[in-house]
Design an enzyme around this catalytic site. Structure first.
Site, PDB file in Angstrom:
ATOM      1  CB  CYS A 119      -0.884  -0.001   1.232  1.00 18.36           C
ATOM      2  SG  CYS A 119      -1.680   1.597   1.435  1.00 18.36           S
ATOM      3  CG  ASN A 153      12.463  -4.037  -9.615  1.00 19.35           C
ATOM      4  OD1 ASN A 153      13.416  -3.678 -10.288  1.00 19.35           O
ATOM      5  ND2 ASN A 153      11.762  -5.124  -9.886  1.00 19.35           N
ATOM      6  CD  GLU A 154       9.863  -4.905 -13.928  1.00 18.03           C
ATOM      7  OE1 GLU A 154       9.129  -5.795 -13.468  1.00 18.03           O
ATOM      8  OE2 GLU A 154      10.523  -5.038 -14.973  1.00 18.03           O
ATOM      9  CB  CYS A 159      -3.474  -0.265  -2.311  1.00 14.95           C
ATOM     10  SG  CYS A 159      -4.057  -0.629  -0.636  1.00 14.95           S
ATOM     11  CB  CYS A 161      -6.324  -0.191   2.237  1.00 14.10           C
ATOM     12  SG  CYS A 161      -5.272   1.263   2.268  1.00 14.10           S
ATOM     13  CD  GLU A 309      15.026  -5.934 -14.399  1.00 17.42           C
ATOM     14  OE1 GLU A 309      14.356  -6.886 -14.850  1.00 17.42           O
ATOM     15  OE2 GLU A 309      14.774  -5.386 -13.318  1.00 17.42           O
ATOM     16  CD1 TRP A 317       9.811 -13.627 -16.281  1.00 18.90           C
ATOM     17  CD2 TRP A 317       8.209 -13.009 -17.702  1.00 18.90           C
ATOM     18  NE1 TRP A 317      10.284 -12.543 -16.991  1.00 18.90           N
ATOM     19  CE2 TRP A 317       9.312 -12.136 -17.862  1.00 18.90           C
ATOM     20  CE3 TRP A 317       7.085 -12.801 -18.503  1.00 18.90           C
ATOM     21  CZ2 TRP A 317       9.323 -11.085 -18.782  1.00 18.90           C
ATOM     22  CZ3 TRP A 317       7.096 -11.757 -19.417  1.00 18.90           C
ATOM     23  CH2 TRP A 317       8.200 -10.910 -19.543  1.00 18.90           C
ATOM     24  CD  GLU A 357      12.779 -13.595 -10.898  1.00 22.86           C
ATOM     25  OE1 GLU A 357      13.779 -13.202 -10.271  1.00 22.86           O
ATOM     26  OE2 GLU A 357      11.951 -12.833 -11.421  1.00 22.86           O
ATOM     27  CG  PHE A 359      14.391 -23.544 -14.050  1.00 24.03           C
ATOM     28  CD1 PHE A 359      15.615 -24.198 -14.005  1.00 24.03           C
ATOM     29  CD2 PHE A 359      13.326 -24.075 -13.346  1.00 24.03           C
ATOM     30  CE1 PHE A 359      15.774 -25.368 -13.275  1.00 24.03           C
ATOM     31  CE2 PHE A 359      13.474 -25.252 -12.624  1.00 24.03           C
ATOM     32  CZ  PHE A 359      14.702 -25.903 -12.579  1.00 24.03           C
TER      33      PHE A 359
END
Ligand code: GAL
Length: 698
Positions: A119, A153-154, A159, A161, A309, A317, A357, A359
């Site tokens: 949140c 990160n990303e 949210c 709430c 990246e 994925w 992660e 693999f």
């Protein structure tokens, strides 16, 4: 704009590194350094998911491993981009302060797990993240080995709430002042949804309100504001800790949950994570799709950025974990540089041993040696980037732009309009983009809030929502001599999705020379066509999905519809306004129409492609060209062959080869050794094999 990407040792090369997963294996940590150096790696991103190691108990900090790693890396010539650890949180944090866990749109609070799912309003989270960010900044913020901050990160997702609901109401109070203004903006008398006070407002919900499009739009703006506010809070912590290093955040491919443009003024430079689905269909389509995304990210600040990246091998994925064919990895990294990135980083350096992660591809896999195909390609690419170091700091200039606006997309796709089975906004933007790329140009992808002054031609596909002042900007652009290509379904609603009255495209009818009367949605199997009013042009161009019917008010018809009861009516128009011209595209044409039509417009204004002269040179299909310009006037031309076959590239004789990735052989006079930096003058043709890159200098 000059580069704010820190680059002490040339292009940034390396990637996410998670040594906290290997603290029981000092031998492996030492081996990592050896292998990184061998691959030409000069930068890692550290600490992205390290919160539970850095603060194992509430208020108990242990930065020992980080300090040791940053020092050792630095001693070995490897710089650190240091992350704030808000990408994922420790268990104790969720247990002690359950408010940090998000609530979904049905009111259910989530259990602990996963990542990127806090949140953003929670005072407890803000307090804890401020404390650790500030401490990290005090400890490492002036370390000579640390070059930048990687915030979060990303970031993604809402949210619902009670704290967020309250913050949403405050956001609306600030925006509208009086509830009457909200009712007007959202048209709430429709179905009797009128609000009597701000306190009555709830966020959109799948078990509640979904039909007030103005509410939905403002909610998306609020979600963006929450993330922006949280990010500003983290940046403040870093600054309060005494560090002035540049900050960035990593964005995602085609992500529409946030309006990324809104973060432009917070960031010193933008970065993004690039995971193309190589070999899913044609590499040409995937290559140009990545090009599109690079250009979108660069255009946020119209400045150098960073590919933060990418995957050295296959992800784990995507629906199918496809390996990259030899050559694709290098082409993918060089493509980033071609579009203005100051580096090409990977996720990740060493493959995880366990969890979700394990693999996912990495520079160093579970085998652990340098004698792998992937490692060899990574090392080859690292050395390639070293050899083109002089390109660093050069910038991308585009003579043309396409308007691609996230807020317009939110409104357009929510509107319940002419085609609920699919409006294909991104595809429409891509068609204009590809037509410009095919002609051989750099292209910017900007939104409606950005300035238009620097362009010769602008394409405006499906600008359904004319955001405040946009029509004025377009008018000025055309009046000053610009060529504007305006598509169907434009200028229909204002910022809160209220339909404009008095004719559309709103405020622009006198400039474009037509009024939109009606729009026809086509079923999937309906393929219609249009043909030129010039009988010498025999070609018919197909279109799908949407056909707008125009009342011409000054514009001339260039193409007319071939079918249906509106056969003979205008499908494409031209209208001169002051010093410029507006072209109207009334239907969703296939790519071939865009290619041919845009080429004509560009030739008409003698727009020079990157290679060759206006109108005299067409790139082989599937070859991408882009260019960067250095302060001293040097021009770097990047060519990538995404085809499965070799192609011949005609090259200007005043170019020299800065880098060639493969064993290509020159077909003209040039006899230099393949794949080697050369300065010999070129003949008129170069054979570029599949997935190879050629970098020329002028
Ligand atoms: C990114 C993410 C990384 C890693 C990677 C795997 O979206 O930022 O942390 O999970 O995906 O492809």
């Amino acid at each position: 704009m000059a580069s704010k990407v820190p680059s002490p040792k040339g292009f940034l090369y390396g990637g996410d590194y998670n040594p906290e997963q290997w603290l029981d294996r000092p031998d492996i940590l030492a081996e990592d350094i050896r292998l990184m150096k061998q691959a030409g790696i000069n930068t890692v991103s550290l600490g992205i998911f390290s919160w539970s190691t850095l603060e194992p108990e509430d208020g108990v900090y242990d930065f020992g491993f980080l300090e040791e790693r940053i020092n050792t890396l630095y001693e070995n010539g490897i710089y650190t981009i240091l992350a704030t650890p808000s990408g994922s949180r420790p268990k104790w944090l969720a247990d002690k302060y359950p408010e940090v866990l998000r609530v979904d749109d049905r009111g259910v609070r989530q259990h602990y797990g996963f990542r990127h799912n806090h949140c953003m309003t929670s005072p407890a989270l803000r307090k804890k993240i401020y404390a650790i960010d500030r401490k990290l900044s005090e400890t490492f913020g002036n370390h000579p080995g640390v070059i930048s901050w990687h915030i979060n990160n990303e970031m993604s997702g809402p949210c619902y709430c009670p704290l967020c609901q309250d913050a949403f109401r405050d956001f609306l109070k600030r925006k509208y002042g009086d509830i009457k203004n909200v009712n007007h903006a959202w048209s709430t008398t429709f179905w009797s949804h009128t609000y009597r006070s701000f306190e009555e407002i709830e966020a959109p919900s799948s078990i509640g309100e979904t039909q007030l499009h103005g509410l939905n739009l403002d909610w998306m703006r609020f979600v963006t504001e929450r993330h922006k506010d949280f990010t500003a809070h983290e940046i403040q912590a870093v600054r309060d800790g005494g560090s002035n290093l540049p900050v960035t955040m990593n964005l995602m491919y085609n992500y529409t949950g946030l309006d990324y443009q809104e973060f432009s003024d917070l960031m010193d430079y933008m970065s993004w994570d690039n995971y193309p689905t190589w070999h899913k269909g044609s590499e040409v389509a995937v290559g140009f799709d990545s090009a599109f995304e690079h250009d979108r990210i660069r255009s946020i600040q119209r400045a150098p950025y960073l590919m933060m990246e990418s995957c050295p091998s296959s992800t784990n994925w995507q629906s199918v974990s496809k390996l990259k064919a030899p050559g694709i990895l290098e082409a993918q990294q060089i493509q980033a540089i071609a579009h203005g990135s100051e580096g090409a980083l990977y996720f990740q350096i060493r493959q995880s041993r366990g969890a979700s992660e394990k693999f996912h591809g990495a520079v160093i896999d579970h085998y652990g040696g340098e004698d792998t195909r992937v490692f060899r390609e990574v090392a080859k690419t690292g050395h390639a980037l070293e050899s083109i170091r002089e390109v660093l700091g050069s910038t991308v200039h585009s003579p043309v732009a396409v308007i691609y606006d996230t807020q317009n997309r939110w409104a357009l796709e929510d509107a319940q309009g002419p085609r609920n089975a699919g409006l294909y906004y991104r595809e429409a933007v891509e068609k204009s983009y590809l037509a410009f790329k095919k002609y051989g140009l750099n292209v910017d992808l900007i939104d409606e809030t950005q300035s238009l002054d620097q362009y010769q031609v602008i394409a405006v596909p499906m600008a359904y929502m004319f955001r405040q002042g946009f029509e004025k900007k377009l008018r000025d652009f055309v009046a000053n001599g610009g060529r504007l290509i305006l598509s169907y379904w434009s200028g229909i609603v204002d910022d809160t999705d209220l339909c404009f009255l008095g004719g559309t495209p709103h405020g622009f009818i006198d400039v474009c020379g037509f009024r939109s009367k009606e729009i026809d949605g086509l079923y999937e199997d309906e393929i219609h066509s249009a043909s030129s009013v010039d009988s010498r042009e025999e070609r018919h161009y197909n279109f799908h999905n949407l056909a707008e019917l125009l009342e011409l008010e000054g514009a001339e018809a260039l193409y007319t519809y071939d079918q249906d009861w509106y056969q003979g009516q205008a499908a494409v128009t031209r209208h001169a306004y002051e010093k410029g011209v507006v072209f109207g595209l009334a239907a969703d044409f296939d790519q071939d129409f865009y290619d041919d039509f845009y080429e004509k417009i560009l030739k008409e204004i003698s727009c020079k492609p990157i290679l060759g002269q206006a109108g005299s040179f067409v790139l082989p299909t599937g070859v991408e060209v882009s260019e960067r310009t250095q302060e001293d006037g040097s021009i770097y031309i990047f060519l990538i062959n995404w085809n499965r076959e070799a192609v011949e590239i005609p090259v200007d004789s005043d170019c020299e080869i800065l880098y060639a990735s493969g064993d290509s052989s020159l077909m003209g006079q040039f006899q230099g050794e393949a794949g080697v930096k050369g300065t010999d003058s070129l003949g008129d043709k170069y054979l570029l094999h599949s997935y190879e890159c050629l970098i020329l200098k002028k």
